[in-house]
Design a protein around this motif. Structure first.
Motif, mmCIF file in Angstrom:
data_model
loop_
_atom_site.group_PDB
_atom_site.id
_atom_site.type_symbol
_atom_site.label_atom_id
_atom_site.label_comp_id
_atom_site.label_asym_id
_atom_site.label_seq_id
_atom_site.Cartn_x
_atom_site.Cartn_y
_atom_site.Cartn_z
ATOM 1 N N ARG A 263 0.835 -1.212 0.000
ATOM 2 C CA ARG A 263 0.000 0.000 0.000
ATOM 3 C C ARG A 263 0.864 1.254 0.000
ATOM 4 O O ARG A 263 0.659 2.162 -0.809
ATOM 5 C CB ARG A 263 -0.913 -0.015 1.216
ATOM 6 N N LEU A 264 1.844 1.300 0.897
ATOM 7 C CA LEU A 264 2.701 2.474 0.977
ATOM 8 C C LEU A 264 3.617 2.563 -0.247
ATOM 9 O O LEU A 264 3.970 3.658 -0.693
ATOM 10 C CB LEU A 264 3.529 2.422 2.256
ATOM 11 N N GLN A 265 3.984 1.428 -0.795
ATOM 12 C CA GLN A 265 4.802 1.430 -2.007
ATOM 13 C C GLN A 265 4.040 2.033 -3.183
ATOM 14 O O GLN A 265 4.610 2.763 -3.991
ATOM 15 C CB GLN A 265 5.252 0.003 -2.334
ATOM 16 N N LYS A 266 2.750 1.719 -3.295
ATOM 17 C CA LYS A 266 1.937 2.308 -4.362
ATOM 18 C C LYS A 266 1.828 3.826 -4.201
ATOM 19 O O LYS A 266 1.922 4.572 -5.185
ATOM 20 C CB LYS A 266 0.551 1.678 -4.372
ATOM 21 N N ILE A 267 1.621 4.261 -2.954
ATOM 22 C CA ILE A 267 1.538 5.710 -2.713
ATOM 23 C C ILE A 267 2.855 6.378 -3.084
ATOM 24 O O ILE A 267 2.888 7.424 -3.757
ATOM 25 C CB ILE A 267 1.178 5.984 -1.246
ATOM 26 N N LEU A 268 3.954 5.780 -2.660
ATOM 27 C CA LEU A 268 5.260 6.347 -2.968
ATOM 28 C C LEU A 268 5.512 6.350 -4.474
ATOM 29 O O LEU A 268 6.073 7.318 -5.021
ATOM 30 C CB LEU A 268 6.358 5.561 -2.255
ATOM 31 N N ALA A 269 5.097 5.278 -5.156
ATOM 32 C CA ALA A 269 5.290 5.221 -6.610
ATOM 33 C C ALA A 269 4.520 6.331 -7.307
ATOM 34 O O ALA A 269 5.036 7.000 -8.225
ATOM 35 C CB ALA A 269 4.859 3.853 -7.131
ATOM 36 N N ASN A 270 3.278 6.564 -6.889
ATOM 37 C CA ASN A 270 2.481 7.636 -7.496
ATOM 38 C C ASN A 270 3.097 9.005 -7.208
ATOM 39 O O ASN A 270 3.121 9.888 -8.074
ATOM 40 C CB ASN A 270 1.046 7.590 -6.972
ATOM 41 N N VAL A 271 3.582 9.172 -5.990
ATOM 42 C CA VAL A 271 4.203 10.453 -5.624
ATOM 43 C C VAL A 271 5.447 10.695 -6.470
ATOM 44 O O VAL A 271 5.653 11.788 -7.019
ATOM 45 C CB VAL A 271 4.542 10.480 -4.131
ATOM 46 N N MET A 272 6.303 9.695 -6.582
ATOM 47 C CA MET A 272 7.542 9.877 -7.327
ATOM 48 C C MET A 272 7.272 10.085 -8.810
ATOM 49 O O MET A 272 8.000 10.817 -9.488
ATOM 50 C CB MET A 272 8.460 8.669 -7.122
#
Length: 856
Positions: A263-272
């Protein structure tokens, strides 16, 4: 004991006295609230086999265990450091007594007879009971409302921080007794039970909260930190006064409470991805110059800054990994290359958005942007995205009725050049060119502009807005191939650079179909007859107006013969030959005239004529009017010389097509102009009958029309022209009356005169320029003029029908004309309707009930 008692006792014998239980509470129902106390002494008989006695022992053990694990009906306490943990003992973490240990072992341990007896029964599973106690009761009723309140009232930074704090407290309180006392009693150290409780508890703590709000807050925090770390300024970062949070520590804490992972990886991927897009737009938008280094700079930045940052951020989210320092971070080359490709995709998306502006600015050196985009269109999906997006922008911004045809053609030429650089095979150009070509075919002036631009000179492109300088330049530098050479290109077996057609090419794709600018424009139309016909008209205009040097016309004609063949352009070739032959014939006639007249000069005024083959030229203006006697005499003398050379031919003079060099001697000045023949005839009519008579001559429009046998439009055009040249002046007392302006007023000659006089002079000059370029000045007649002339003939038939048979509807008039007109009526209902509406406006017809009749 009564008889009933004896019977009941026989069926249900009474228990022994020592087996009667005395529970402190109803153990099957559990505790009555969140908390309880262990008051009764509990002794476990591990070898007890009697069912009833074991049930009582189980209920007492269950009551003791649940009382120990129950939670108080209060908010979670604050836990800031290790010392705060001591405050949890007594209320939140009850004292662990031998009785509690025995009860927990009897209820939980797989070695317990009671636990084995009730294995698989959910109502006797202490972990299920505790999950309902801690989660469904305490968390839902007391903890969750407080978290929701904090999420709504605080900004992203403090909302997420408070969320993490509360969930950390919940984990610490809820899991302490399980980890200390329950898991050790389970099989294999409670690994399976631990995974079960963590999965369910994490799911409850996480998904009972507003996911979208939490995701949005986390996205904002990560985005703020990434922009600050990478030195990016955006709208979300504001003025830069807000201190970004320590998201690496936050990510570790989220991972510990079960909110990390994928979940946090997806958020980080979208942010980056968003940060990368912002960086590309912020630093490389509008950087289009050729020799672009944008891609190299972007790859360097991704490798040295972006990749290191993202690895540091992902480290806490990997199981068992803690954040590392920048120097300790190891970056895989494959990951760096992957992120570099993602950055190139973002750059390609930016260039796709800018593509229309890049095309518009093509002449101002925007080749670098196409070089960047070329690195993006390496797969079918990207190529499709570029063409579809660009076609949508074209239909919205260019292919509109308000756009000038010259502007559309200019952009189309730039599109051809840009997309040729982008894709040398021409597949992308083929896709984007189709809507433009289809739109240009529907514009009536397209063929006129294309033909005029092909024949235009350099000076014409700067003064004429209807001429494309790009096309004239392309024609000057053109090195083209024939259509046959294009067809045979794929048959060249010696071409070592041959490549097959791209996989995304359409079924009707043909290489180099639109890559040639001139070839693309002259192939706009479905048939070549439209282009050839317009070329013949424009060529005729230029040949009649130009005195010499037809090199440009000859070159264009030879080029078109390569494209279309010689047969369609035979008439144009005859037209050029007529002009060349006329020069030679004119020279011969003038020489013969000089021989007849001895050594005397040729008669004044000197006249030169051009012989046109009527059948090969387009329809020309043949209006006739009276010429000055000197001009008529020169015409007769020239015709005599021609008949001596060409005995089988006879000349028909087209007076309206000639040009005259006029020199006017006025009292205070001399005016020299090259004018049309009707303009020369009109000014000649103002000449005094006697050379010594200096009185100003006055003429009216009607007098000029009568004496010159000239139509009114020609007369008024000539008068306006000479008024603009300050040679004639309209009368202030009599309408349509003009006299010669022998002397100019001082306001027209003195630059320091009053502004009113200067304004009059400028207005006169503007009127002269307008008269010189308007009116019947074209040598070749337009299609409208020819159609109007034919309609005048058909008008006589219409008048006869309406006079003899009365009012008729439009459909019947068309049907009658097709019957009575010799050769048939070539027009349809719409053309005739437009013509008849003109007669209605002139007052010659009227429409009553949808029927036309002669107006009385």
């Amino acid at each position: 004991m009564t008889a009933v008692g004896r019977v009941f006792a026989a069926v249900f014998p009474p228990l022994d006295e020592y087996n009667v239980p005395t529970p402190a509470a109803t153990p099957v129902l559990g505790s009555g609230g969140f908390e309880g106390s262990v008051e009764a002494q509990l002794t476990i008989d591990w070898n007890l086999k009697d069912t009833a006695a074991e049930q009582v022992q189980w209920e007492r053990a269950w009551h003791t265990a649940t009382t120990f694990l129950s939670l108080p009906a209060e908010q979670l306490p604050a836990i800031n450091d290790r010392d705060d943990l001591d405050r949890l003992y007594g209320k939140w973490w009850k004292h662990f007594t031998p009785e509690v240990a025995a009860a927990l072992r009897y209820v939980v341990s797989p070695d317990s007879f009671g636990a084995r007896l009730r294995k698989g029964q959910k109502q006797h599973d202490l972990l299920h009971w505790y999950f309902e106690e801690a989660g469904l009761r305490h968390y839902i009723q007391l903890v969750r409302p407080r978290i929701l309140q904090l999420l709504e009232k605080t900004d992203a930074k403090y909302a997420v921080t408070n969320l993490v704090i509360h969930l950390e407290r919940a984990h610490a309180v809820y899991l302490h007794n399980l980890e200390e006392h329950i898991y050790p009693l389970c099989a294999d150290g409670g690994g399976q039970e631990k995974r079960w409780i963590m999965s369910n508890l994490t799911g409850l703590l996480t998904y009972s909260l507003p996911q979208q709000k939490i995701n949005d807050d986390l996205t904002e925090l990560f985005n703020m930190h990434a922009e600050a770390a990478l030195g990016i300024q955006s709208e979300s970062s504001g003025t830069g006064q807000r201190k970004p949070p320590n998201v690496r520590r936050l990510a570790t804490r989220l991972q510990d409470i079960g909110m990390g992972g994928s979940r946090l990886q997806k958020i980080l991927a979208n942010v980056m991805s968003g940060v990368l897009s912002t960086y590309v737009k912020q630093n490389y938008a509008g950087e289009w110059s050729s020799g672009s280094q944008v891609a190299a700079k972007l790859r360097y930045w991704v490798e040295n800054r972006f990749a290191r940052y993202i690895v540091e951020m992902l480290a806490p989210l990997n199981t068992g990994v803690r954040p590392q320092t920048t120097s300790e971070t190891e970056i895989a080359l494959s990951d760096v290359e992957k992120w570099q490709e993602i950055a190139i995709e973002h750059l390609g998306a930016l260039r796709t958005e800018e593509l229309f502006n890049i095309i518009v600015e093509w002449e101002n050196d925007s080749r670098g942007a196409i070089e960047d985009l070329k690195r993006y269109v390496t797969n079918t999906a990207a190529r499709t995205h570029v063409t579809s997006s660009f076609c949508e922008v074209l239909s919205r911004r260019l292919l509109q009725p308000g756009a000038a045809t010259t502007e559309i053609l200019q952009i189309y030429i730039s599109i051809i050049r840009a997309f040729t650089l982008l894709d040398s095979k021409g597949v992308l150009l083929d896709r984007v060119a189709r809507p433009i070509r289809r739109y240009l075919r529907d514009r009536e002036d397209t063929v006129v502009i294309v033909v005029s631009s092909l024949l235009a000179d350099a000076e014409e492109t700067s003064s004429n807005s209807d001429v494309l300088p790009e096309l004239a330049e392309e024609m000057q530098n053109n090195t083209t191939t024939t259509a046959q050479e294009e067809d045979d290109a794929d048959l060249d077996f010696d071409d070592m650079e041959w490549m097959p057609d791209p996989v995304d090419a359409g079924p009707d794709y043909k290489k180099s179909k639109y890559l040639d600018v001139i070839g693309s424009l002259i192939s706009l139309f479905e048939t070549k007859d439209i282009f050839v016909k317009e070329f013949q008209k424009v060529l005729g205009e230029r040949l009649l107006k130009q005195a010499q040097d037809f090199e440009k016309e000859i070159r264009v004609l030879e080029f078109l013969k390569l494209r279309f063949g010689e047969a369609p352009l035979q008439a144009c070739e005859v037209m050029l030959r007529d002009i060349v032959d006329s020069r030679r014939l004119d020279h011969v006639i003038l020489v013969e005239q000089q021989k007849v007249q001895g050594q005397r000069r040729a008669p004044e005024p000197e006249m030169h004529a051009r012989i046109l083959s009527h059948l090969f030229w387009p329809a020309l203006h043949s209006e006739d009017f009276s010429l000055p006697l000197e001009i008529s005499a020169s015409q007769a003398l020239w015709a005599t010389g021609f008949e001596k050379i060409k005995q089988s031919r006879k000349l028909t003079w087209l007076n309206a097509l000639g040009q005259v060099t006029v020199e006017l001697d006025l009292e205070d000045r001399t005016v020299t102009e090259v004018v049309q023949t009707w303009q020369a005839s009109v000014i000649y009519a103002f000449q005094n009958a006697k050379s010594d008579d200096r009185r100003a001559v006055t003429k009216t429009v009607q007098q000029l029309m009568s004496s010159l046998s000239m139509s009114e439009p020609f007369v008024r055009n000539a008068l306006t022209f000479w008024v603009g040249k300050l040679v004639l002046r309209p009368s202030s007392t009599h309408a349509d009356t003009y006299h010669v302006l022998e002397t100019l007023p001082s306001s027209a000659l003195d630059p320091s005169s009053s502004s009113k006089g200067m304004q009059s002079t400028l207005l006169a000059a503007a009127a002269a320029a307008d008269a010189a370029t308007s009116g019947p000045a074209h040598a070749v007649r337009s299609e409208e003029d020819i159609a109007q002339e034919k309609m005048e003939v058909f008008w006589q038939f219409v008048v006869g029908m309406l006079t003899n048979q009365g009012a008729m509807p439009l459909a019947r008039i068309v049907m009658m004309l097709k019957v009575v007109v010799p050769g048939g009526f070539p027009y349809g209902n719409e053309e005739l309707k437009s013509f008849l509406e003109g007669r209605v406006k002139e007052g010659k017809l009227e429409v009553v009930g949808g029927q036309y009749k002669i107006k009385a």
